[in-house]
Scaffold this motif. Sequence first.
Motif, PDB file in Angstrom:
ATOM      1  N   LYS A   1      39.892  39.977  68.336  1.00  0.00           N
ATOM      2  CA  LYS A   1      40.367  39.270  67.144  1.00  0.00           C
ATOM      3  C   LYS A   1      39.257  38.387  66.573  1.00  0.00           C
ATOM      4  CE  LYS A   1      45.002  39.009  69.050  1.00  0.00           C
ATOM      5  NZ  LYS A   1      46.019  38.108  69.588  1.00  0.00           N
ATOM      6  N   PHE A   2      38.992  38.567  65.287  1.00  0.00           N
ATOM      7  CA  PHE A   2      38.051  37.704  64.581  1.00  0.00           C
ATOM      8  C   PHE A   2      38.448  37.666  63.118  1.00  0.00           C
ATOM      9  CE2 PHE A   2      33.685  37.200  62.520  1.00  0.00           C
ATOM     10  CZ  PHE A   2      33.715  35.831  62.615  1.00  0.00           C
ATOM     11  N   ALA A   3      38.847  36.498  62.665  1.00  0.00           N
ATOM     12  CA  ALA A   3      39.208  36.280  61.265  1.00  0.00           C
ATOM     13  C   ALA A   3      38.617  34.937  60.855  1.00  0.00           C
ATOM     14  CB  ALA A   3      40.730  36.274  61.101  1.00  0.00           C
ATOM     15  N   ASN A   4      38.786  34.569  59.614  1.00  0.00           N
ATOM     16  CA  ASN A   4      38.213  33.304  59.141  1.00  0.00           C
ATOM     17  C   ASN A   4      38.793  32.094  59.862  1.00  0.00           C
ATOM     18  OD1 ASN A   4      36.674  34.835  57.465  1.00  0.00           O
ATOM     19  ND2 ASN A   4      37.824  34.370  55.626  1.00  0.00           N
ATOM     20  N   ASN A   5      39.958  32.260  60.483  1.00  0.00           N
ATOM     21  CA  ASN A   5      40.575  31.126  61.177  1.00  0.00           C
ATOM     22  C   ASN A   5      40.873  31.419  62.645  1.00  0.00           C
ATOM     23  OD1 ASN A   5      42.574  32.985  60.816  1.00  0.00           O
ATOM     24  ND2 ASN A   5      44.109  31.534  60.122  1.00  0.00           N
ATOM     25  N   GLN A   6      40.299  32.515  63.181  1.00  0.00           N
ATOM     26  CA  GLN A   6      40.593  32.880  64.567  1.00  0.00           C
ATOM     27  C   GLN A   6      39.439  33.637  65.208  1.00  0.00           C
ATOM     28  OE1 GLN A   6      43.808  35.684  64.996  1.00  0.00           O
ATOM     29  NE2 GLN A   6      44.072  35.218  67.155  1.00  0.00           N
TER      30      GLN A   6
ATOM     31  N   VAL B   1      36.639  27.802  63.900  1.00  0.00           N
ATOM     32  CA  VAL B   1      35.774  28.972  64.028  1.00  0.00           C
ATOM     33  C   VAL B   1      34.572  28.780  63.108  1.00  0.00           C
ATOM     34  CG1 VAL B   1      35.588  31.467  63.696  1.00  0.00           C
ATOM     35  CG2 VAL B   1      37.718  30.476  64.555  1.00  0.00           C
ATOM     36  N   LYS B   2      33.386  29.019  63.659  1.00  0.00           N
ATOM     37  CA  LYS B   2      32.159  28.893  62.865  1.00  0.00           C
ATOM     38  C   LYS B   2      31.264  30.092  63.134  1.00  0.00           C
ATOM     39  CE  LYS B   2      32.123  23.878  62.721  1.00  0.00           C
ATOM     40  NZ  LYS B   2      31.329  22.674  62.926  1.00  0.00           N
ATOM     41  N   LEU B   3      30.540  30.510  62.105  1.00  0.00           N
ATOM     42  CA  LEU B   3      29.590  31.609  62.205  1.00  0.00           C
ATOM     43  C   LEU B   3      28.204  31.095  61.855  1.00  0.00           C
ATOM     44  CD1 LEU B   3      28.726  34.636  62.333  1.00  0.00           C
ATOM     45  CD2 LEU B   3      29.342  34.767  59.902  1.00  0.00           C
ATOM     46  N   PHE B   4      27.241  31.459  62.681  1.00  0.00           N
ATOM     47  CA  PHE B   4      25.844  31.153  62.401  1.00  0.00           C
ATOM     48  C   PHE B   4      25.087  32.475  62.331  1.00  0.00           C
ATOM     49  CE2 PHE B   4      27.627  27.369  64.083  1.00  0.00           C
ATOM     50  CZ  PHE B   4      26.971  26.341  63.446  1.00  0.00           C
TER      51      PHE B   4
ATOM     52  N   ARG C   1      31.124  30.649  67.036  1.00  0.00           N
ATOM     53  CA  ARG C   1      31.491  29.510  67.879  1.00  0.00           C
ATOM     54  C   ARG C   1      32.903  29.046  67.540  1.00  0.00           C
ATOM     55  NH1 ARG C   1      26.499  25.382  66.800  1.00  0.00           N
ATOM     56  NH2 ARG C   1      24.772  26.813  67.265  1.00  0.00           N
ATOM     57  N   PHE C   2      33.530  28.429  68.547  1.00  0.00           N
ATOM     58  CA  PHE C   2      34.763  27.700  68.323  1.00  0.00           C
ATOM     59  C   PHE C   2      34.508  26.300  68.824  1.00  0.00           C
ATOM     60  CE2 PHE C   2      38.962  26.062  69.322  1.00  0.00           C
ATOM     61  CZ  PHE C   2      39.609  26.344  68.144  1.00  0.00           C
TER      62      PHE C   2
END
Length: 76
Positions: free
Chosen positions: A26-31, A48-51, A74-75
Amino acid sequence: LIHVEGKVWKKEDITLGKYFEVLGLKFANNQILDYNNGDLCDNKRGEVKLFVNEEENFELSSYVIKEGDKYEVRFE
């Protein structure tokens, strides 16, 4: 690093969200996995953060994979 093999017909077919989906994760803008924005992380509400290449990117699951990019989700 993620390598895309073959012909890409639509950019939405090579997003990070689609990549995680194919892996059954599971990977979404909020999960990410079983963590949702607002869940506790170190006694604080996490997010949830993306680098991409060490810079924060706000496209998250809709980010189109590019050859040579380095990703960190990252979370925190």
